[in-house]
Design a protein around this motif. Sequence first.
Motif, short mmCIF file in Angstrom:
data_model
loop_
_atom_site.label_atom_id
_atom_site.label_comp_id
_atom_site.label_asym_id
_atom_site.label_seq_id
_atom_site.Cartn_x
_atom_site.Cartn_y
_atom_site.Cartn_z
N SER A 15 0.85 -1.19 0.00
CA SER A 15 0.00 0.00 0.00
C SER A 15 0.88 1.24 0.00
CB SER A 15 -0.88 0.04 1.25
OG SER A 15 -1.80 -1.01 1.24
N ILE A 16 0.34 2.29 -0.58
CA ILE A 16 0.99 3.60 -0.50
C ILE A 16 0.25 4.36 0.59
CG2 ILE A 16 1.50 5.74 -1.71
CD1 ILE A 16 1.56 4.10 -4.29
N ILE A 17 0.97 4.74 1.61
CA ILE A 17 0.38 5.36 2.79
C ILE A 17 0.61 6.87 2.77
CG2 ILE A 17 0.42 5.40 5.33
CD1 ILE A 17 -0.64 2.79 4.05
N ASP A 18 -0.45 7.61 3.01
CA ASP A 18 -0.39 9.06 3.17
C ASP A 18 0.11 9.32 4.58
OD1 ASP A 18 -0.81 11.77 3.54
OD2 ASP A 18 -2.75 11.76 2.52
N ARG A 19 1.25 9.96 4.70
CA ARG A 19 1.86 10.15 6.03
C ARG A 19 1.04 11.08 6.92
NH1 ARG A 19 8.29 10.46 4.63
NH2 ARG A 19 8.44 8.32 3.90
N ALA A 20 0.25 11.95 6.35
CA ALA A 20 -0.57 12.86 7.15
C ALA A 20 -1.72 12.14 7.83
CB ALA A 20 -1.10 14.00 6.29
N THR A 21 -2.35 11.19 7.13
CA THR A 21 -3.52 10.50 7.68
C THR A 21 -3.23 9.07 8.13
OG1 THR A 21 -4.18 9.65 5.51
CG2 THR A 21 -5.05 11.82 6.16
N HIS A 22 -2.07 8.54 7.74
CA HIS A 22 -1.70 7.14 8.03
C HIS A 22 -2.70 6.16 7.44
CE1 HIS A 22 1.56 8.53 10.54
NE2 HIS A 22 0.71 9.36 11.13
N GLU A 23 -3.36 6.56 6.39
CA GLU A 23 -4.31 5.73 5.65
C GLU A 23 -3.76 5.53 4.24
OE1 GLU A 23 -7.30 4.48 6.73
OE2 GLU A 23 -6.82 5.24 8.72
N PRO A 24 -4.27 4.52 3.52
CA PRO A 24 -3.84 4.39 2.13
C PRO A 24 -4.18 5.65 1.33
CG PRO A 24 -4.92 2.38 2.84
CD PRO A 24 -5.12 3.39 3.94
N ALA A 25 -3.22 6.09 0.54
CA ALA A 25 -3.44 7.25 -0.32
C ALA A 25 -4.52 6.91 -1.34
CB ALA A 25 -2.14 7.62 -1.02
N ARG A 26 -5.18 7.95 -1.86
CA ARG A 26 -6.24 7.75 -2.85
C ARG A 26 -5.90 8.56 -4.10
NH1 ARG A 26 -11.10 5.62 -1.22
NH2 ARG A 26 -11.14 4.99 0.95
N PRO A 31 -8.47 3.79 -3.36
CA PRO A 31 -7.35 3.59 -2.43
C PRO A 31 -6.22 2.82 -3.11
CG PRO A 31 -9.21 2.20 -1.85
CD PRO A 31 -9.66 3.07 -2.96
N LEU A 32 -5.02 3.27 -2.88
CA LEU A 32 -3.84 2.63 -3.47
C LEU A 32 -3.31 1.59 -2.50
CD1 LEU A 32 -2.17 5.82 -4.96
CD2 LEU A 32 -3.61 4.15 -6.11
N SER A 33 -3.98 0.44 -2.47
CA SER A 33 -3.60 -0.64 -1.57
C SER A 33 -3.74 -1.98 -2.29
CB SER A 33 -4.48 -0.61 -0.32
OG SER A 33 -5.83 -0.76 -0.68
N ALA A 34 -3.22 -3.02 -1.67
CA ALA A 34 -3.29 -4.39 -2.19
C ALA A 34 -2.67 -4.51 -3.58
CB ALA A 34 -4.73 -4.90 -2.18
N MET A 35 -1.51 -3.88 -3.77
CA MET A 35 -0.81 -3.92 -5.06
C MET A 35 0.42 -4.82 -4.92
SD MET A 35 -0.90 0.10 -6.15
CE MET A 35 -0.44 0.71 -4.53
N LEU A 44 3.78 5.03 -6.74
CA LEU A 44 4.46 6.00 -5.89
C LEU A 44 5.19 7.04 -6.76
CD1 LEU A 44 5.15 6.89 -3.02
CD2 LEU A 44 7.10 5.34 -3.10
N ALA A 45 5.83 6.58 -7.83
CA ALA A 45 6.50 7.51 -8.75
C ALA A 45 5.49 8.43 -9.42
CB ALA A 45 7.29 6.73 -9.80
N ILE A 46 4.32 7.91 -9.76
CA ILE A 46 3.27 8.73 -10.37
C ILE A 46 2.79 9.79 -9.39
CG2 ILE A 46 0.87 8.68 -11.17
CD1 ILE A 46 1.57 5.95 -12.49
N LEU A 47 2.54 9.41 -8.15
CA LEU A 47 2.10 10.38 -7.13
C LEU A 47 3.14 11.48 -6.92
CD1 LEU A 47 0.44 8.15 -4.40
CD2 LEU A 47 -0.69 9.76 -5.94
#
Length: 93
Positions: A15-26, A31-35, A44-47
């Motif tokens: 998963s790609i985690i948003d450090r501000a929310t500690h949730e998967p980034a969207r 949601p960017l998870s289970a990849m 992550l490079a795209i974000l």
Amino acid sequence: MAEEYSLRTEDSGWSIIDRATHEPARLDGIPLSAMDAEEAKHMLAILRGIDRVRTASKRAASFANKKRANAGQTAASPQINADFGMLRPFRGD
């Protein structure tokens, strides 16, 4: 910014985690998870690329606004007005 995200491994993949929310980034609400690992690295490079473009766009807009404020309004010369006067439609009395 580009440092707002991190990769985290989970039971179902990465998963790609948003450090501000500690949730998967969207991205567009998804949601960017289970990849798998490669997909997560590419996302992550795209974000990070999106964040760089957003930062550059804000910087350019700020610069343009400052230039516009400093430039002020200038009046057209009488010769320019006369040259374009013939392009204006005729007005009836």
